[in-house]
Design a protein around this motif. Structure first.
Motif, PDB file in Angstrom:
ATOM      1  N   SER A 308       7.112  21.037  13.579  1.00  0.00           N
ATOM      2  CA  SER A 308       6.653  20.124  12.538  1.00  0.00           C
ATOM      3  C   SER A 308       7.803  19.742  11.598  1.00  0.00           C
ATOM      4  O   SER A 308       7.885  18.585  11.148  1.00  0.00           O
ATOM      5  N   THR A 309       8.690  20.696  11.303  1.00  0.00           N
ATOM      6  CA  THR A 309       9.843  20.387  10.454  1.00  0.00           C
ATOM      7  C   THR A 309      10.807  19.452  11.177  1.00  0.00           C
ATOM      8  O   THR A 309      11.350  18.508  10.574  1.00  0.00           O
ATOM      9  N   LYS A 310      10.988  19.675  12.451  1.00  0.00           N
ATOM     10  CA  LYS A 310      11.869  18.809  13.239  1.00  0.00           C
ATOM     11  C   LYS A 310      11.348  17.373  13.253  1.00  0.00           C
ATOM     12  O   LYS A 310      12.126  16.408  13.116  1.00  0.00           O
ATOM     13  N   ARG A 311      10.031  17.219  13.403  1.00  0.00           N
ATOM     14  CA  ARG A 311       9.463  15.873  13.385  1.00  0.00           C
ATOM     15  C   ARG A 311       9.680  15.218  12.024  1.00  0.00           C
ATOM     16  O   ARG A 311       9.999  14.023  11.937  1.00  0.00           O
ATOM     17  N   ALA A 312       9.490  15.979  10.956  1.00  0.00           N
ATOM     18  CA  ALA A 312       9.681  15.420   9.616  1.00  0.00           C
ATOM     19  C   ALA A 312      11.141  15.040   9.364  1.00  0.00           C
ATOM     20  O   ALA A 312      11.420  14.158   8.536  1.00  0.00           O
ATOM     21  N   MET A 313      12.059  15.692  10.065  1.00  0.00           N
ATOM     22  CA  MET A 313      13.491  15.394   9.921  1.00  0.00           C
ATOM     23  C   MET A 313      13.968  14.326  10.913  1.00  0.00           C
ATOM     24  O   MET A 313      15.168  14.185  11.155  1.00  0.00           O
ATOM     25  N   GLY A 314      13.016  13.600  11.483  1.00  0.00           N
ATOM     26  CA  GLY A 314      13.377  12.535  12.417  1.00  0.00           C
ATOM     27  C   GLY A 314      13.756  13.033  13.789  1.00  0.00           C
ATOM     28  O   GLY A 314      14.482  12.343  14.531  1.00  0.00           O
TER      29      GLY A 314
END
Length: 344
Positions: A308-314
């Motif tokens: 989820s953090t990776k997705r939020a970081m593009g």
């Protein structure tokens, strides 16, 4: 001439005055006897109340007066009676006609079943400590408690060691010191750099890594301060937290947000999620906050948090490397500040 306890003369001439004196003496003797009797009655009542509340004290009293041979029997009888009263069994030799369940025990087994489960002659039977009063308040959940407002404290620290003295610096130390001062014109050797300077082989790379984590990542100044404040809060580094509060305010933090950071023993994933996370302004900040808190508190991150953090970081793993590096570097800095008690 003899005198009794109240001082009344004996073998004196009987007159009207002595008769009234005897009447008065008799009245005071009766009153004194009544007061003594009333006092013993009160003491007896208090003793009975004490024994009724704590039946185990009766066993101690029995031993104290030398009736050791009666103790096992008395203890078992007292225990059965106490458990019978506790579980609502009126007669410990009989059982209720209606089966009920209390604290995992079927009352149809009577006091004997309760006795066998909770106590025997070789063990102490349950006391009031084992069954807290339902009126007693349960301890508050620290995760639901509002964090204490931030208050600067580290400026009062008395340092153990602040690094080598100016006149004792080697050429390598002077070179590293000048490099630090050139890149930190406003703060200089403030913080952990003084102790690090004692070991040039550590101070040089540490200064380079710190500059990269501070100014060389893709995180905004506000996002970087989020990671730093969480790290200082988890490591109980008051100096680290105090130093970066003004920096965080410059970056856009509010005092409400700073006061919402759980610090020291209050720090946990649940506490951050409840108090700080709702104040984050966008998904990216919430993801960084969640990732950093979980990493600091558990030393790991779950697959769900990572993705989820990776997705939020593009979709960039490199940003997660940056977050991890900032937290790691400032953990090292926090340990240094804590060990040497560096003031802010």
């Amino acid at each position: 001439m003899a005198f009794p306890i109240f001082g009344r003369p004996v073998n004196t001439v009987v007159t009207e005055q002595t008769i009234w004196m005897e009447i008065n003496y008799d009245f005071f003797e009766v009153a004194f006897a009544l007061v003594v009797a009333w006092g013993f009655f009160i003491l007896l009542e208090l003793d009975l109340i004490r024994r009724k509340i704590t039946p185990e004290n009766h066993d101690d009293d029995m031993l104290a007066i030398g009736e050791e041979e009666l103790h096992p029997q008395k203890k078992r009888q007292t225990t059965e009676q106490w458990i019978a009263n506790m579980f609502g069994v009126t007669d410990h030799h009989s059982t209720p006609t209606t089966p009920t369940t209390t604290n995992g025990l079927r009352s149809t087994h009577g006091a004997q079943a309760a006795l066998h489960q909770y106590a025997d002659d070789s063990l102490n039977f349950p006391t009031s400590k084992d069954y807290p009063s339902p009126r007693r308040d349960s301890p508050p959940d620290p995760n639901k408690m509002k964090p204490k407002p931030w208050k600067k404290t580290s400026h009062l620290f008395r340092p153990r060691y602040t690094g080598p003295k100016e006149g004792e610096l080697t050429e390598d130390q002077i070179e590293i010191r000048d490099a630090i001062l050139a890149s930190r014109k406003r703060t200089g050797l403030r913080g952990p750099f003084g102790p690090w300077l004692a070991v040039p082989a550590i101070a040089g790379p540490a200064q380079t890594l710190g500059r990269a984590c501070r100014y060389g990542t893709s995180l905004s100044f506000k996002e970087s301060e989020l990671v730093i404040l969480l790290t200082g809060a988890k490591t109980k580094a008051h100096a680290e937290f105090d130093i970066h509060v003004p920096e965080a305010i410059k970056a856009g933090w509010t005092m409400t947000m700073i006061n919402a950071v759980p610090r020291d023993d209050e720090f946990s994933v649940a506490a951050v999620k409840q108090h700080l996370l709702p104040l984050m302004e966008n998904d990216r900040e919430r993801a960084i906050c969640t990732f950093t808190t979980e990493m600091l508190d558990t030393f790991h991150v779950s697959d769900e948090t990572y993705e989820s953090t990776k997705r939020a970081m593009g979709g960039k793993d490199s940003v997660l490397v940056e977050i991890t590096s900032i937290a790691g570097y400032y953990t090292y800095a926090s340990y240094t500040l804590n060990v040497f008690r560096i003031a802010s």
